[in-house]
Each structure stands twice: as C-alpha cells, then as structure tokens.
Design a protein around this motif. Structure first.
Motif, PDB file in Angstrom:
ATOM      1  N   HIS A  87      41.796  14.025  37.028  1.00  0.00           N
ATOM      2  CA  HIS A  87      41.264  13.390  38.234  1.00  0.00           C
ATOM      3  C   HIS A  87      41.557  14.193  39.494  1.00  0.00           C
ATOM      4  O   HIS A  87      40.669  14.467  40.306  1.00  0.00           O
ATOM      5  CB  HIS A  87      41.867  11.987  38.401  1.00  0.00           C
ATOM      6  N   MET A  91      38.794  16.230  41.817  1.00  0.00           N
ATOM      7  CA  MET A  91      38.514  15.765  43.177  1.00  0.00           C
ATOM      8  C   MET A  91      38.609  16.900  44.184  1.00  0.00           C
ATOM      9  O   MET A  91      37.749  17.070  45.050  1.00  0.00           O
ATOM     10  CB  MET A  91      39.516  14.675  43.580  1.00  0.00           C
ATOM     11  N   TRP A 104      34.059  17.280  33.626  1.00  0.00           N
ATOM     12  CA  TRP A 104      35.111  16.434  34.190  1.00  0.00           C
ATOM     13  C   TRP A 104      36.253  16.277  33.195  1.00  0.00           C
ATOM     14  O   TRP A 104      36.023  16.175  31.993  1.00  0.00           O
ATOM     15  CB  TRP A 104      34.564  15.047  34.513  1.00  0.00           C
ATOM     16  N   PRO A 108      34.139  10.187  36.742  1.00  0.00           N
ATOM     17  CA  PRO A 108      34.429   9.254  37.840  1.00  0.00           C
ATOM     18  C   PRO A 108      33.970   7.842  37.498  1.00  0.00           C
ATOM     19  O   PRO A 108      32.945   7.646  36.835  1.00  0.00           O
ATOM     20  CB  PRO A 108      33.619   9.834  39.013  1.00  0.00           C
ATOM     21  N   ALA A 112      33.213   5.307  42.261  1.00  0.00           N
ATOM     22  CA  ALA A 112      33.035   6.670  42.751  1.00  0.00           C
ATOM     23  C   ALA A 112      31.620   7.182  42.546  1.00  0.00           C
ATOM     24  O   ALA A 112      31.128   8.007  43.320  1.00  0.00           O
ATOM     25  CB  ALA A 112      34.020   7.601  42.049  1.00  0.00           C
ATOM     26  N   GLN A 113      30.961   6.702  41.508  1.00  0.00           N
ATOM     27  CA  GLN A 113      29.688   7.294  41.097  1.00  0.00           C
ATOM     28  C   GLN A 113      28.585   7.192  42.147  1.00  0.00           C
ATOM     29  O   GLN A 113      27.715   8.067  42.213  1.00  0.00           O
ATOM     30  CB  GLN A 113      29.233   6.658  39.783  1.00  0.00           C
ATOM     31  N   PRO A 323      35.057   7.403  47.168  1.00  0.00           N
ATOM     32  CA  PRO A 323      35.029   7.435  45.712  1.00  0.00           C
ATOM     33  C   PRO A 323      36.348   7.014  45.066  1.00  0.00           C
ATOM     34  O   PRO A 323      36.374   6.612  43.913  1.00  0.00           O
ATOM     35  CB  PRO A 323      34.735   8.905  45.393  1.00  0.00           C
ATOM     36  N   TYR A 324      37.460   7.132  45.812  1.00  0.00           N
ATOM     37  CA  TYR A 324      38.768   6.803  45.235  1.00  0.00           C
ATOM     38  C   TYR A 324      39.584   5.982  46.223  1.00  0.00           C
ATOM     39  O   TYR A 324      39.262   5.905  47.414  1.00  0.00           O
ATOM     40  CB  TYR A 324      39.521   8.090  44.856  1.00  0.00           C
TER      41      TYR A 324
END
Length: 386
Positions: A87, A91, A104, A108, A112-113, A323-324
């Motif tokens: 992660h 990022m 990835w 995500p 986040a998507q 996103p996070y």
C-alpha cells in the motif's frame, strides 16, 4: 654684327633662362581631398564551443544503488516498468508517475477507486511480497515484466536486508527498500526521483512535504499548553480501538499539538489497541476524532457515550477518507494532508488557511486528481465543514 643677329641671340638667351627655372606646381584645390582607402581585415568570428550532448540513457545500462538497509543493488538506469511492494509504496509511487506502475501490491479499495482512473485499476494485483502476511503471486508478478520492485516505509526488524535479498533471488528482479516515514519522506522522494528518473516531479512533492512539516513545527511552537486540546482518536466498529502517542498511526496528533489521551503502552503491530468505555470516561477528552467506518454516526444517540464531554459539546468528528485515511492508514504521504486538516480543525486561529483550497491542491499534486467543489464538501462534511 648686324641688328638681326643681335635680336636672335637675345631671344635664344631668354629661352635658355626660362628653361632653367623650376616648375611651379599649382596648390591643390581646397575641395579636393586625397582619399586613402583603408581595407579592414575581416574579423574572425569567435569559434563556438562544441555543445555537450546530453547523456543518453542506454537500454540495458545499469547502476548501483545503496538502499536504506545498506544493500548495494544493481538496478536499470532507465526505468519504465516498476512494481510496488504494498500500500505505502504504491501510494507514493502513484503520486510521482502512475504510468510507471505495472501493478499493485494490494488493489485500492472502493473508497480509493473513485479517485483513480480505470486504466490503472485494471493493472494486476501481486499480493504481499514478504513478511508474516506474504502471499505474493510470483507468476502474476513475472507476467507484468517489472524491471524493479520498490518497497517503502519503516525499517522492519534486523533481518529485513536478508529477507529482501531472499526475495530478490526468488524472483530474479532487483529489489530495493527506501525508508519513508514522516521525518524521512523528503529524502524518500528525492531518492525516488533519482531512481525513477523523475527528479522534476519529486522536487515539487518533496518541497510540499518539507514546507508542511516546517509549518506544523512553527505553529506548534505558538500554542501554549492551555490551548492544547485533549483528543481521543477512536477506530474500529465500536470506536474503542485506539493508538497510543508512540504509535506511527497517532503521529499526526503529536505534530499539530493535540494531547493524545490514550494513555496505554505501545504494542507491536498495527495499533488499534482495544480499550474499555471506563478507560475512555476516565480520560474524558475535549474532542473525539473517529477513523473512517467507525462509530461516528452512532455515538450521539448512544447512552454509553452520552456522559463524555466531547459528545455533550458536539465536538466529535470523522477523519476524511479518500483515496486513503488522512490520519495514516496506511501511514504514507496521506498524513501530510492529515497534518493540514487536523491542525486547521483543532486550532483554526493558528493553522489559518482555507482547507477546501488546501485539499484541492494536495489531490492535484499527489493523486493527479482535480477535485470538484462537491467532492471537497463531501470529504470535509463530517469535520471541517460540520
């Protein structure tokens, strides 16, 4: 001698005397000038120094890189296909150049998507590369043909270098680790700029991080102890999981001058230590900040929470998500925006700026995403704009 002869002799004599006189040259007229044509020698043009051609990166050329755990790894000079190992790594690398990613570590999540274009979401997921939760799909990784695997974050134990060497041997691809905590984030961006050939972009991002951390330090010095609020940061479905002041997940609280009331020992792992309601009532915080998908929406009507000062005063907020989590799950560059957000929420007279504008700027720089006014309002609706 007759008269004719005498006259002839006199005439001859006169002629002879006239011939002996020097000729008198007439002076030149004033209007006449003698012009001397001076021929100028042609000037020699200065010779141009031959321009030094920029060094071209040759396909297949390599260089040696010493990573944050002291491993010397031979890596390609020209990188176009990079695999992040988790992660935090994905990022930070996404913020630099998402087109260099071949997949990835973890896809995500749904929150986040919506901030990530579909072409990147369609990239493969490899799984965890190493550690206790390792589930790396080596076949999927090799099919993506990365030139390098990059891990970022905290140094994880004394055996990390050995584990990375083992992983590198297993997959046959260079693996490097770059430490990327809040106090080393600037250095991490600078190193990634060199490795990825993205120095221009990483300088902008590193400068933003550096400026934000300096601003937080300066503003923290302006706060007296009486101004600092007692804050509880609750997570989990019940809101009774928290992080002590020593936890990386509580670092943003410390940096903006909040007094973290969670007086519990630090434990290894991901934080989110379980506490009781009796402990929370004893701490009686001035302000409660809930993590996303926690108990924010229910505590106002829950009699178990009713006696807490923060609930009575309506000072309960939710950390923005997307996103996070802005407070640090995962504890990556999202925490830089978390510093700006929490400082402004708790001490707007000191952390004095337009949080909507700050949010838009951050998303553009770090997520390559242009937020609409409606999206900013939604993100801040349970905190700054409450």
């Amino acid at each position: 001698m007759n008269r004719k002869k005498i006259l002839s002799l006199l005439l001859v004599l006169i002629l002879l005397l006239s011939a002996c006189q020097p000729a008198v040259q007439a002076p030149p007229k004033e209007t006449e000038k003698v012009e001397t044509e001076v021929k100028e020698e042609p000037k020699e043009e200065p010779k141009e120094e031959p321009k030094e051609e920029p060094k071209k990166e040759v396909e297949g050329e390599t260089t040696k890189f010493v990573d944050s755990v002291g491993r010397e790894v031979e890596i390609p000079v020209k990188l176009e296909r990079v695999a992040p190992s988790g992660h935090l790594a994905q990022m930070i690398m996404y913020s630099i150049n998402p087109d260099q990613l071949v997949g990835w570590g973890r896809l995500p999540n749904k929150d986040a998507q919506k901030f990530i274009p579909q072409k990147y979401l369609d990239l493969p997921e490899f799984g965890a590369f190493y550690g206790a939760k390792a589930d790396l799909n080596v076949e999927s990784l090799l099919a993506a043909k990365p030139q390098i695997v990059i891990d970022l974050g905290q140094i994880k134990g004394d055996k990390m270098a050995e584990e990375l060497d083992e992983l590198q041997k297993q997959i046959g691809i260079p693996v490097i680790f770059i430490e990327a905590e809040l106090d080393t984030m600037v250095d991490a961006y600078e190193k990634l700029g060199e490795v990825l050939g993205q120095q221009e972009k990483t300088k902008v991002l590193a400068d933003y991080v550096k400026t934000t951390l300096a601003m937080a330090k300066e503003n923290l010095a302006k706060l007296s102890e009486d101004q600092k609020g007692k804050v509880y940061y609750g997570e989990g479905e019940t809101g009774l999981q928290t992080n002590p002041p020593q936890s990386i997940h509580a670092e943003v609280l410390n940096l903006v001058g909040a007094i973290n009331v969670s007086d519990i020992p630090k434990t290894s792992g991901a934080g989110m230590n379980e506490i009781s309601m009796e402990q929370l009532l004893g701490w009686d915080p001035d302000i409660i900040v809930f993590g996303p998908n926690s108990a924010y929406s229910s505590v106002s009507e829950d009699p178990l929470w009713a006696d807490l000062r923060a609930v009575k005063d309506g000072k309960i907020y939710e950390v923005p998500m997307g996103p996070y989590n802005w407070m640090g799950r995962p504890p990556a560059v999202n925490r830089i925006l978390g510093i700006k957000w929490l400082g402004n929420l708790l001490y707007p007279e000191v952390f004095d700026y337009d949080m909507k504008a700050e949010t838009k700027e951050f998303y553009k720089l770090f997520y390559n995403y242009d937020l609409t006014d409606e999206e900013v309002t939604e993100l801040l609706s349970k905190s700054t704009l409450k």
